[in-house]
Design an enzyme around this catalytic site. Structure first.
Site, mmCIF file in Angstrom:
data_model
loop_
_atom_site.group_PDB
_atom_site.id
_atom_site.type_symbol
_atom_site.label_atom_id
_atom_site.label_comp_id
_atom_site.label_asym_id
_atom_site.label_seq_id
_atom_site.Cartn_x
_atom_site.Cartn_y
_atom_site.Cartn_z
ATOM 1 N N ASP A 43 38.987 49.599 37.233
ATOM 2 C CA ASP A 43 37.875 49.219 38.109
ATOM 3 C C ASP A 43 36.938 48.309 37.334
ATOM 4 O OD1 ASP A 43 36.053 49.237 40.317
ATOM 5 O OD2 ASP A 43 36.692 51.285 40.786
ATOM 6 N N ASP A 59 38.607 43.371 36.365
ATOM 7 C CA ASP A 59 38.425 42.847 37.718
ATOM 8 C C ASP A 59 39.818 42.499 38.241
ATOM 9 O OD1 ASP A 59 37.976 41.190 39.966
ATOM 10 O OD2 ASP A 59 36.073 40.485 39.150
ATOM 11 N N VAL A 60 40.167 42.993 39.433
ATOM 12 C CA VAL A 60 41.517 42.740 39.954
ATOM 13 C C VAL A 60 41.759 41.267 40.258
ATOM 14 C CG1 VAL A 60 41.906 45.071 40.845
ATOM 15 C CG2 VAL A 60 40.826 43.336 42.326
ATOM 16 N N TYR A 151 39.024 41.613 57.191
ATOM 17 C CA TYR A 151 39.504 42.870 56.610
ATOM 18 C C TYR A 151 40.809 43.298 57.269
ATOM 19 C CZ TYR A 151 39.180 47.578 54.616
ATOM 20 O OH TYR A 151 39.420 48.734 53.923
ATOM 21 N N LEU A 188 30.076 54.584 50.581
ATOM 22 C CA LEU A 188 29.816 53.319 51.271
ATOM 23 C C LEU A 188 29.350 53.575 52.693
ATOM 24 C CD1 LEU A 188 29.903 50.257 51.682
ATOM 25 C CD2 LEU A 188 32.357 50.478 52.179
#
Length: 255
Positions: A43, A59-60, A151, A188
């Protein structure tokens, strides 16, 4: 959540969870830890790392950082048994909203982020006797929700990609599957509820998206991931396991 009932099937398994420092990913990482696995969380921010997890800060969107982090963890343990690709961001928008640069960034995180993690893990997954990849999809891939165009597109791509990868990798003994949650009661969601003009009404909106009348718990999603990663689920491959409170399939109309 106690996953001890899962027995010793994951004892000493080597697991990587991307986006595992919060929300669904954190619940997944915690579940594997409780089941006896050696778990690494990849992460950007690791402040809420589950107790007992190995921290892999990356960071992906950074291919070299992801390859270095996952490759180093795989080298330390000689293999990776399970990769859970979960890191992602939300982006509420219609097709007209937001600059395309934002859309490209979301796609870079939510789709290519999975690609980077899977590419980095595959050499080590090939060393496992029972390798599994579990990708995190969403109810938005199959259920049209307002202001979720980008999304939804990203999660639809994940499901399509997962089936194609399953076909590519099944003969190597690597199973690829997806979990598709409904609206999950994470931090979230709590922040979105608190920011709403009427928090109680907003929470009810999220609850009522599911025919069950309540949001999905992160631990429910974690249990689904553990099922798909379980070597005994050897005939589950190229599948999408829904944990959505009936969102995708139920229509509660009076006859």
């Amino acid at each position: 959540m106690n996953i001890a009932a899962a027995g010793s099937v994951f004892q000493d398994s080597v697991v990587v969870v991307t986006g595992g420092a919060a929300g669904i990913g954190r619940a997944v990482a915690q579940a594997f830890i409780e089941a006896g696995a050696v778990v690494a969380v990849l992460d950007r921010e690791l402040a809420e790392l589950p107790l007992g997890a190995v921290a892999l800060q990356a960071d992906v969107c950074d291919e070299e950082a992801v390859a270095r982090a996952i490759g180093g963890f795989g080298k330390t343990h000689g293999r990776i048994d399970v990769l859970v690709a979960n890191a992602g961001v939300s982006y509420p928008a219609t097709v007209e909203d937001g600059p395309l640069a934002d859309w490209q960034q979301v796609f870079d995180i939510n789709v290519l982020g999975y690609v980077r993690a899977i590419r980095a893990a595959l050499p080590w997954l090939r060393r496992s006797r029972a390798a599994a990849i579990v990708n995190m999809s969403s109810c938005t891939a199959t259920t049209g929700l307002r202001r979720r165009v980008m999304y939804s597109a990203a999660k639809g791509a994940i499901e399509a990609m997962s089936r194609a990868m399953a076909a590519d990798l099944v003969h190597e003994g690597i199973r690829v599957n997806c979990v598709s949650p409904g609206t999950v009661d994470t931090a979230l969601i709590a922040r979105l509820v608190d920011a709403a003009p009427d928090p109680a009404a907003q929470r009810q909106v999220y609850n009522e998206r599911q025919p069950t009348g309540f949001m999905v718990e992160p631990q429910e999603v974690a249990r689904a991931v553990l099922y798909l990663a379980d070597p005994r689920a050897r005939s589950s491959v190229g599948t999408v396991l829904t944990v959505d409170g009936g969102m995708a399939s139920l229509r509660l109309f009076d006859s």
